[in-house]
Write a protein that holds these residues in place. Structure first.
Motif, short mmCIF file in Angstrom:
data_model
loop_
_atom_site.label_atom_id
_atom_site.label_comp_id
_atom_site.label_asym_id
_atom_site.label_seq_id
_atom_site.Cartn_x
_atom_site.Cartn_y
_atom_site.Cartn_z
N PRO A 136 0.84 -1.21 0.00
CA PRO A 136 0.00 0.00 0.00
C PRO A 136 0.87 1.25 0.00
CG PRO A 136 -0.79 -1.60 1.61
CD PRO A 136 0.53 -2.11 1.12
N VAL A 137 0.41 2.27 -0.71
CA VAL A 137 1.15 3.52 -0.83
C VAL A 137 0.31 4.66 -0.27
CG1 VAL A 137 2.13 5.21 -2.46
CG2 VAL A 137 2.49 2.76 -2.83
N ILE A 138 0.92 5.45 0.60
CA ILE A 138 0.24 6.60 1.19
C ILE A 138 0.96 7.87 0.74
CG2 ILE A 138 -0.45 7.75 3.33
CD1 ILE A 138 -0.47 5.05 4.70
N PRO A 139 0.40 8.60 -0.22
CA PRO A 139 1.00 9.88 -0.65
C PRO A 139 0.75 10.95 0.42
CG PRO A 139 -0.39 8.91 -2.38
CD PRO A 139 -0.71 8.20 -1.10
N VAL A 140 1.79 11.70 0.73
CA VAL A 140 1.72 12.69 1.82
C VAL A 140 2.40 13.99 1.40
CG1 VAL A 140 2.52 13.23 4.16
CG2 VAL A 140 1.72 10.92 3.62
N LEU A 157 7.11 10.91 11.55
CA LEU A 157 7.15 9.89 12.61
C LEU A 157 5.74 9.54 13.08
CD1 LEU A 157 10.17 11.13 14.78
CD2 LEU A 157 10.05 9.02 13.43
N ALA A 158 4.89 10.55 13.22
CA ALA A 158 3.52 10.30 13.65
C ALA A 158 2.77 9.46 12.62
CB ALA A 158 2.80 11.63 13.88
N LEU A 159 2.96 9.78 11.35
CA LEU A 159 2.30 9.00 10.30
C LEU A 159 2.79 7.56 10.27
CD1 LEU A 159 2.12 11.57 7.37
CD2 LEU A 159 0.20 10.20 8.24
N ALA A 160 4.09 7.38 10.47
CA ALA A 160 4.63 6.02 10.49
C ALA A 160 4.04 5.22 11.65
CB ALA A 160 6.15 6.07 10.58
N ALA A 161 3.89 5.87 12.80
CA ALA A 161 3.30 5.19 13.96
C ALA A 161 1.84 4.87 13.74
CB ALA A 161 3.48 6.07 15.20
N GLU A 162 1.11 5.79 13.10
CA GLU A 162 -0.33 5.58 12.87
C GLU A 162 -0.59 4.48 11.86
OE1 GLU A 162 -2.25 9.26 11.78
OE2 GLU A 162 -1.02 10.38 13.21
N THR A 163 0.26 4.38 10.85
CA THR A 163 -0.01 3.49 9.73
C THR A 163 0.80 2.21 9.73
OG1 THR A 163 1.69 4.56 8.36
CG2 THR A 163 -0.55 5.49 8.28
N SER A 209 -7.02 1.29 5.43
CA SER A 209 -7.61 2.49 6.01
C SER A 209 -6.63 3.63 5.85
CB SER A 209 -7.96 2.27 7.49
OG SER A 209 -6.78 1.98 8.23
N TRP A 210 -7.18 4.83 5.73
CA TRP A 210 -6.36 6.00 5.50
C TRP A 210 -6.15 6.78 6.80
CZ3 TRP A 210 -3.90 7.10 1.01
CH2 TRP A 210 -4.32 6.44 -0.14
N PRO A 211 -4.97 7.36 6.99
CA PRO A 211 -4.77 8.23 8.15
C PRO A 211 -5.54 9.53 7.97
CG PRO A 211 -2.84 8.31 6.73
CD PRO A 211 -3.75 7.24 6.17
N THR A 212 -5.72 10.25 9.05
CA THR A 212 -6.43 11.53 8.97
C THR A 212 -5.61 12.54 8.18
OG1 THR A 212 -5.45 12.26 11.06
CG2 THR A 212 -7.60 11.16 11.17
N SER A 213 -6.31 13.51 7.64
CA SER A 213 -5.67 14.52 6.81
C SER A 213 -6.21 15.90 7.15
CB SER A 213 -5.94 14.23 5.32
OG SER A 213 -5.44 15.26 4.50
N CYS A 214 -5.34 16.91 7.05
CA CYS A 214 -5.80 18.29 7.17
C CYS A 214 -6.66 18.63 5.95
CB CYS A 214 -4.62 19.24 7.23
SG CYS A 214 -3.55 19.07 8.67
N LYS A 215 -7.44 19.70 6.08
CA LYS A 215 -8.18 20.23 4.94
C LYS A 215 -7.37 21.38 4.34
CE LYS A 215 -12.78 19.02 6.65
NZ LYS A 215 -14.13 19.53 7.05
N LEU A 216 -7.18 21.32 3.04
CA LEU A 216 -6.36 22.32 2.37
C LEU A 216 -6.90 23.73 2.59
CD1 LEU A 216 -3.92 22.85 0.55
CD2 LEU A 216 -5.40 22.48 -1.43
N ASP A 217 -8.20 23.90 2.55
CA ASP A 217 -8.79 25.23 2.72
C ASP A 217 -8.43 25.84 4.07
OD1 ASP A 217 -9.92 25.07 0.23
OD2 ASP A 217 -11.94 24.58 0.93
N ASP A 218 -8.25 25.00 5.07
CA ASP A 218 -7.92 25.51 6.41
C ASP A 218 -6.53 26.15 6.45
OD1 ASP A 218 -10.37 24.64 7.30
OD2 ASP A 218 -9.60 22.81 8.23
N TRP A 219 -5.69 25.79 5.50
CA TRP A 219 -4.33 26.34 5.49
C TRP A 219 -4.29 27.77 4.94
CZ3 TRP A 219 -1.00 21.72 3.27
CH2 TRP A 219 -0.96 20.70 4.23
N GLU A 220 -5.31 28.19 4.21
CA GLU A 220 -5.37 29.55 3.66
C GLU A 220 -4.07 29.91 2.92
OE1 GLU A 220 -6.48 31.60 7.42
OE2 GLU A 220 -8.29 32.16 6.31
N MET A 221 -3.71 29.07 1.96
CA MET A 221 -2.45 29.25 1.25
C MET A 221 -2.40 30.56 0.46
SD MET A 221 -0.57 26.47 1.86
CE MET A 221 0.46 25.94 0.51
#
Length: 474
Positions: A30-34, A82-88, A173-185
């Motif tokens: 499985p591949v998780i793009p981040v 590190l957090a993602l590795a622990a979660e997944t 299962s997928w790890p949680t993700s931020c919402k791009l809009d919340d970043w106000e890029m």
């Protein structure tokens, strides 16, 4: 092997010709793009951060079309990975290399800590044709002049391009993700975003189509037309290369194919790709090029280091010198600037106004959607005179002569300047919708008198150079 592989995307936002992604997919795990909005990306200026936000949104949609998704995290890269590795349960993290000092510091720490925790950390080359440490002089040093650098690499083998993976395996299962809009890029772009957006060439498909169109229509006359301000003579791929929406390898092989077909401008196109490589070569081996004079014998040059009234006039495109003002306004309207214009405005700021190149470098970092740390730094220092220019003279561009040569019909100036025109173009008028209201500029304003004449500016620069810059052998 069911543990997922994390593919950490940075400036490689594409599916095709992406070695890190392809290698992960070939392992049939499985591949998780981040993507992590980390300590490096948080420092981006207004325009490049906004453009990155558009690219992430597009790339996330592309991944979803392939049955995958882009996980977004924000924070220090090491901690988030590190957090993602622990979660997944991931035991492998792949990424494409970066070469600026801040990214190298970040990546070195990440690789060291991950390895200490038995997590495989693998980096891949894809942002450059040639790794900076793999190109060396006969004495084992780095190249400080472009021409011998070109001769050293022009016949080297460049790896073949890769197709996009036939499939991107998904985790259960997928790890949680931020919402791009919340970043106000795009927060710092304010109303300018609406003006610039129609000029953005967004995403991998658009980049490849732009390259194909250029190879059909522009490559033959590229050698001459690339300098013409009044023609669409360039490839326009800088914004896509900056974020890795297309790889330099794809561009290189297209150029080689065109040269094999006898195209007159193909070699010049390849040289421009290698000019980009040269910028990264210098940034890697001499990272002070980003912040200090590349040539230390320029340290006594009497540049103004303050954003005084003349510098602000330059920033606002109201110097009273049409070519300089038109180029600056092109940047506010499109997010990019013709390369001839970049040389001209940089020369005017550093020579005619005797203002420090760092003022211009920092301003471009805020305003360009194709901002690239290496190209921006080398371009400014080359034009200022304190960078890697082998010319045996002090280069000062004359705005009037440049206009006569590269915009003989005045088409470029009319496209971007409104003041003084009976029927200004829509593009010129859009400048006033893009700039901050606090500038209090209006298209009916009279066009300003030049803040310094070409003759006066040239004399001041030559006087300063002759009395304050030491020759290397002095």
């Amino acid at each position: 092997m069911t543990a997922p592989i994390i593919v950490w995307f940075r400036r490689d936002l594409r599916l095709g010709d992406n070695p890190a992604l392809m290698t992960a997919c070939e392992l049939q795990q499985p591949v998780i793009p981040v993507f992590v909005l980390d300590e490096v990306f948080e420092q981006l200026g207004a325009a490049p951060k906004w453009r990155l936000g558009l690219a992430l949104n597009y790339f996330g949609e592309r991944l979803e079309q392939e049955g995958s998704r882009l996980i977004l995290r924000r924070g220090k890269a090491l901690l988030e990975l590190l957090a993602l590795a622990a979660e997944t349960g991931a035991r492998q993290i792949f990424w494409s290399r970066a070469y600026d000092p801040d990214s190298i510091t970040r990546d070195t720490e990440v690789k060291t800590i991950l390895s200490s925790k038995d997590i495989e950390a693998r980096s891949f080359g894809s942002h450059l044709l040639f790794e900076p440490w793999a190109v060396a002089t006969k004495n084992g040093g780095f190249y400080g002049v472009y021409s011998p650098f070109w001769r050293a690499v022009k016949d080297r083998e460049v790896r073949s391009t890769l197709d996009k993976p036939p499939a991107i395996p998904s985790p259960i299962s997928w790890p949680t993700s931020c919402k791009l809009d919340d970043w106000e890029m795009g927060k710092s772009m304010h109303r300018g975003a609406t003006v610039v957006r129609p000029y953005v060439n967004l995403g991998e498909y658009a980049a490849r189509e732009r390259l194909s169109r250029f190879m059909r229509e522009g490559i033959e006359n590229y050698r001459n037309d690339r300098n013409r301000l009044d023609l669409s003579g360039t490839s326009g791929l800088s914004e896509n290369l900056a974020l890795g929406e297309i790889s330099p390898h794809t561009c290189w092989h297209a150029g080689v194919k065109a040269m094999g077909a006898g195209s007159g401008g193909a070699e010049t196109f390849l040289k421009e790709l290698v000019w980009r490589e040269f910028a990264y070569h210098l940034m890697y081996h001499t990272p002070h090029i980003l912040t200090k004079n590349w040539k230390s014998n320029w340290d006594a040059f009497p540049w103004n280091c303050e954003r005084n009234e003349s510098v602000r006039a330059w920033e606002q495109g109201r110097t009273g010198v049409p070519l300089v003002d038109a180029a600056m306004r092109e940047m506010y309207i499109t997010g990019r600037m013709h390369n001839r214009g970049r040389m001209m405005v940089a020369s005017f700021l550093t020579k005619h106004l005797l203002s420090h190149w760092k003022l211009g470098l920092d301003w471009f970092e805020q305003c360009l959607i194709d901002w690239d740390p290496a190209s921006n730094a080398m371009g400014w220092q080359w034009t200022a005179g304190c960078g890697p220019d082998a010319a045996p003279y002090f280069r000062i561009f004359n705005p009037e002569k440049q206009l006569e040569t590269y915009d003989p019909s005045n088409r470029y100036v009319q496209l971007w300047l409104a003041e003084g025109s009976y029927l200004p173009s829509e593009s010129a008028l859009s400048y006033f919708r893009a700039i901050p209201r606090s500038w209090q500029m209006h298209p009916d304003d009279p066009y300003p008198t030049a803040i310094v004449s070409s003759a006066e500016g040239r004399k001041r620069a030559l006087d300063a150079f002759s009395t304050r810059v030491q020759k290397p052998d002095d």
